[in-house]
Enzyme design. Structure first.
Site, PDB file in Angstrom:
ATOM      1  N   HIS A 142     -13.322  76.218 -84.397  1.00 46.20           N
ATOM      2  CA  HIS A 142     -14.486  76.319 -83.524  1.00 46.20           C
ATOM      3  C   HIS A 142     -14.013  75.999 -82.103  1.00 46.20           C
ATOM      4  CE1 HIS A 142     -18.327  74.919 -81.758  1.00 46.20           C
ATOM      5  NE2 HIS A 142     -18.936  75.599 -82.708  1.00 46.20           N
ATOM      6  N   ASP A 169     -12.126  68.401 -88.105  1.00 44.36           N
ATOM      7  CA  ASP A 169     -13.471  68.766 -87.685  1.00 44.36           C
ATOM      8  C   ASP A 169     -14.289  68.965 -88.958  1.00 44.36           C
ATOM      9  OD1 ASP A 169     -15.753  70.240 -87.206  1.00 44.36           O
ATOM     10  OD2 ASP A 169     -14.783  71.726 -85.929  1.00 44.36           O
ATOM     11  N   GLN A 194     -18.903  71.147 -90.693  1.00 36.96           N
ATOM     12  CA  GLN A 194     -19.479  71.982 -91.748  1.00 36.96           C
ATOM     13  C   GLN A 194     -19.138  71.476 -93.147  1.00 36.96           C
ATOM     14  OE1 GLN A 194     -21.594  74.361 -91.183  1.00 36.96           O
ATOM     15  NE2 GLN A 194     -21.280  74.742 -89.011  1.00 36.96           N
ATOM     16  N   LYS A 230     -26.055  69.169 -88.549  1.00 32.72           N
ATOM     17  CA  LYS A 230     -25.588  70.137 -89.555  1.00 32.72           C
ATOM     18  C   LYS A 230     -25.889  69.628 -90.961  1.00 32.72           C
ATOM     19  CE  LYS A 230     -22.891  72.341 -86.428  1.00 32.72           C
ATOM     20  NZ  LYS A 230     -23.227  73.642 -85.883  1.00 32.72           N
ATOM     21  N   CYS A 261     -18.992  80.774 -81.815  1.00 32.22           N
ATOM     22  CA  CYS A 261     -18.112  79.802 -81.132  1.00 32.22           C
ATOM     23  C   CYS A 261     -16.718  79.782 -81.739  1.00 32.22           C
ATOM     24  CB  CYS A 261     -18.703  78.402 -81.160  1.00 32.22           C
ATOM     25  SG  CYS A 261     -20.202  78.254 -80.207  1.00 32.22           S
TER      26      CYS A 261
HETATM   27  N1  PMP Z   1     -17.090  72.522 -85.510  1.00 32.34           N
HETATM   28  C1  PMP Z   1     -17.717  73.364 -86.330  1.00 32.34           C
HETATM   29  C2  PMP Z   1     -16.977  73.938 -87.490  1.00 32.34           C
HETATM   30  C3  PMP Z   1     -19.040  73.704 -86.078  1.00 32.34           C
HETATM   31  O1  PMP Z   1     -19.669  74.566 -86.896  1.00 32.34           O
HETATM   32  C4  PMP Z   1     -19.705  73.153 -84.970  1.00 32.34           C
HETATM   33  C5  PMP Z   1     -21.137  73.502 -84.643  1.00 32.34           C
HETATM   34  N2  PMP Z   1     -21.404  74.879 -84.669  1.00 32.34           N
HETATM   35  C6  PMP Z   1     -19.006  72.263 -84.154  1.00 32.34           C
HETATM   36  C7  PMP Z   1     -17.721  71.965 -84.463  1.00 32.34           C
HETATM   37  C8  PMP Z   1     -19.639  71.624 -82.959  1.00 32.34           C
HETATM   38  O2  PMP Z   1     -20.623  70.746 -83.333  1.00 32.34           O
HETATM   39  P1  PMP Z   1     -21.623  70.154 -82.254  1.00 32.34           P
HETATM   40  O3  PMP Z   1     -22.119  71.328 -81.448  1.00 32.34           O
HETATM   41  O4  PMP Z   1     -22.696  69.521 -83.057  1.00 32.34           O
HETATM   42  O5  PMP Z   1     -20.863  69.195 -81.413  1.00 32.34           O
END
Ligand code: PMP
Length: 408
Positions: free
Chosen positions: A125, A202, A205, A228, A366
Site C-alpha cells: 500500500h 503492515d 488488512q 478496518k 492506493c
Molecule cells: N495498508 C493497507 C494494506 C491498507 O489497506 C490500508 C488502508 N487502505 C493502509 C495500509 C492505510 O491505513 P490507514 O489509512 O488507516 O492509515
C-alpha cells in the site's frame, strides 16, 4: 453446521438496514476500505461523550479518572489482540499510516546512512512505500523492491537474496488490500533474523480477518488501523518490542509525552506515552477497544469460515463471466476479489452497480505499483466482511450483468 450466526451478526450493524437509490437494500462490499461498526462500538463512543467526556491522565476528578481507565483499558484490549507482552508496547497512533511514519522517523532515520537499503515488496500500500521514499530522500538511503508473481504472491527466495549488510529494515504487508494475498510473514521474519534485519508488518488488512500473534510471527513492528476491524477512524496502533521502543527517541513533542519540562531541558514520559504527544483520540481508543471485544466475541473461527465461503462462491461465479479477469489469485488469500472486465472501465462498473445498491471500490486502491505490475490502470474490488451473505453476491452479479450489457 453453521459456525457463525450471520443473521444475528447483521443485527449488530445498524447501517446494514440502510436502503439506497430508490429503496434498494445496501450491499456493502467495500470493507477493505473501511468496515462498518457494530452497536457495541457506536454505543461505547456515544456513552463516553454523554457520561464521562474528560481529558485523560492528568485529572484528579472522577470523569477524568473514568476516561483514563477506559482509555488504558482499550490499550489492554489491543495488547490482547496482538498477544503483545505488555501494554508498554502498544502505542496509539492515527492508524497504520502514522504508525509506519513513526517507525520511519523515530526508529530508522537516526540509524540510516547514505547507501543503506530499505527492502519492501511490490504489493505494498502507498502507506508502506511513501514514508520510506521520503526517508530515502532525507538520508540518501535506497529503496529496494522484492518481486511478486502473476498470481500476486511474494517471491520469498528473491526477497531473501536481496538482503545484504546494507539492508536496515524490511517492510511488508501481511494481507494485501489490492490483491487479497496473505503473505508468509513468519518465513520472512525467520530469514530476516538470520541477517539481523528488523521487519515491519503492515497489518491493516490482517486483524479484521485472522488472529495475529506478534510474538509467534517474530516481527519487530506491527501496524494496524481500527477502522478496518470494525472500530472508528482516526485511531490505530503501533506494536514494537519494549527494548526497541525504549531505544527510540520520541517523534512528536508536546504535552502527555513528557515527565518534566524546563527551558534547560525536558525528560520524556515512560512507554508508551513517550510516543503519544498531545491529547489523544480518547473516544476513538475506547471504540477501538470495543472493536477488539467484538472480534473476540464473534471469534475468528466463525469469521474465517464465513469469509472463505463468500470468497469461494464469488470467485467461482465471477470466473464464469465472459471477459472478466480476477487480479490476484494467490493460494493463500483473504476475502478480496479484484477484477477487470474487458471493454468496461472499473469506475463505470462501480457507478452502475452502485445504482443497484452495491458498494464496491474502484481505482488503484492506493497500490499503484501493483496496478503497474498487472498492467491495468485500475480494478474493481469486492471485499467481504463476515456480515456479508451469499445472496448479496447474487445481487452484485446481476448488477454486474447489467453493467456489462451497457458497457462492454
Ligand atoms: N495498508 C493497507 C494494506 C491498507 O489497506 C490500508 C488502508 N487502505 C493502509 C495500509 C492505510 O491505513 P490507514 O489509512 O488507516 O492509515
Amino acid at each position: 453446521k453453521d459456525q457463525l450466526d450471520v443473521f444475528a451478526l447483521r443485527e449488530q450493524f445498524p447501517v446494514l438496514e440502510r436502503r439506497v437509490h430508490d429503496d434498494k437494500p445496501l450491499v456493502y462490499f467495500d470493507n477493505a476500505a473501511t468496515a462498518q461498526r457494530p452497536l457495541k462500538v457506536i454505543e461505547a463512543m456515544d456513552d463516553f461523550y454523554r457520561r464521562y467526556n474528560a481529558n485523560v491522565h492528568r485529572g484528579v476528578h472522577q470523569l477524568s479518572v473514568e476516561a483514563s481507565e477506559q482509555f488504558e483499558g482499550a490499550r489492554e484490549s489491543v495488547r490482547r489482540l496482538l498477544n503483545a507482552d505488555s501494554i508498554r508496547e502498544v502505542v496509539f497512533t492515527r492508524g497504520t499510516t502514522e504508525a509506519i511514519n513513526l517507525v520511519a522517523q523515530a526508529y530508522l532515520r537516526p540509524r540510516l546512512k547514505e547507501g543503506d537499503e530499505i527492502l519492501i515488496t511490490h504489493m505494498e500500500h502507498h502507506s508502506n512505500i511513501v514514508p520510506w521514499q521520503m526517508l530515502c530522500e532525507q538520508t540518501g538511503a535506497v529503496l529496494k523492491v522484492a518481486p511478486i508473481n502473476r498470481q500476486g504472491e511474494l517471491l520469498v527466495d528473491e526477497l531473501a537474496s536481496m538482503i545484504n549488510e546494507r539492508t536496515k529494515l524490511i517492510g511488508m504487508v501481511h494481507v494485501s488490500n489490492a490483491l487479497g494475498t496473505i503473505n508468509p510473514v513468519e518465513d520472512v521474519c525467520r530469514i530476516a533474523k538470520k541477517h539481523d534485519v528488523p521487519v515491519l508488518v503492515d497489518g491493516a488488512q490482517a486483524t479484521p480477518h485472522m488472529a495475529v500473534d506478534v510474538q509467534a510471527l517474530g516481527c519487530d513492528f506491527y501496524c494496524i488501523s481500527a477502522h478496518k476491524m470494525y472500530g472508528p477512524t482516526g485511531i490505530g496502533a503501533l506494536w514494537a518490542r519494549e527494548s526497541i521502543l525504549e531505544d527510540m527517541p520520541p517523534w512528536q513533542g508536546g504535552g502527555e509525552m513528557i515527565t518534566r519540562v524546563s527551558f534547560e531541558g525536558t525528560t520524556y514520559n515512560d512507554l508508551p506515552h513517550k510516543f503519544e504527544a498531545g491529547t489523544p483520540n480518547i473516544s476513538g481508543a475506547i471504540g477501538f477497544g470495543k472493536a477488539v471485544e467484538f472480534l473476540e466475541e464473534t471469534g475468528y473461527e466463525g469469521i474465517v469460515w464465513q469469509e472463505e465461503r463468500l470468497l469461494e462462491y464469488a470467485t467461482e461465479k465471477m470466473q464464469a463471466v465472459d471477459g472478466l479477469e480476477i487480479i490476484g489469485t494467490a493460494k493463500h488469500k483473504g476475502p478480496v476479489v479484484s477484477f477487470t472486465l474487458e471493454g468496461a472501465h472499473p469506475n463505470d462498473i462501480g457507478t452502475i452497480v452502485d445504482h443497484y445498491g452495491v458498494a464496491i471500490r474502484t481505482g488503484h486502491h492506493c497500490a499503484m505499483p501493483v496496478m503497474q505490475f498487472f498492467n491495468v490502470p485500475a480494478t474493481a474490488r469486492l471485499s467481504f466482511a463476515p456480515y456479508n451473505i451469499r445472496n448479496e453476491i447474487d445481487i452484485f452479479l446481476e448488477a454486474l450483468g447489467k453493467a456489462r450489457d451497457m458497457l462492454a
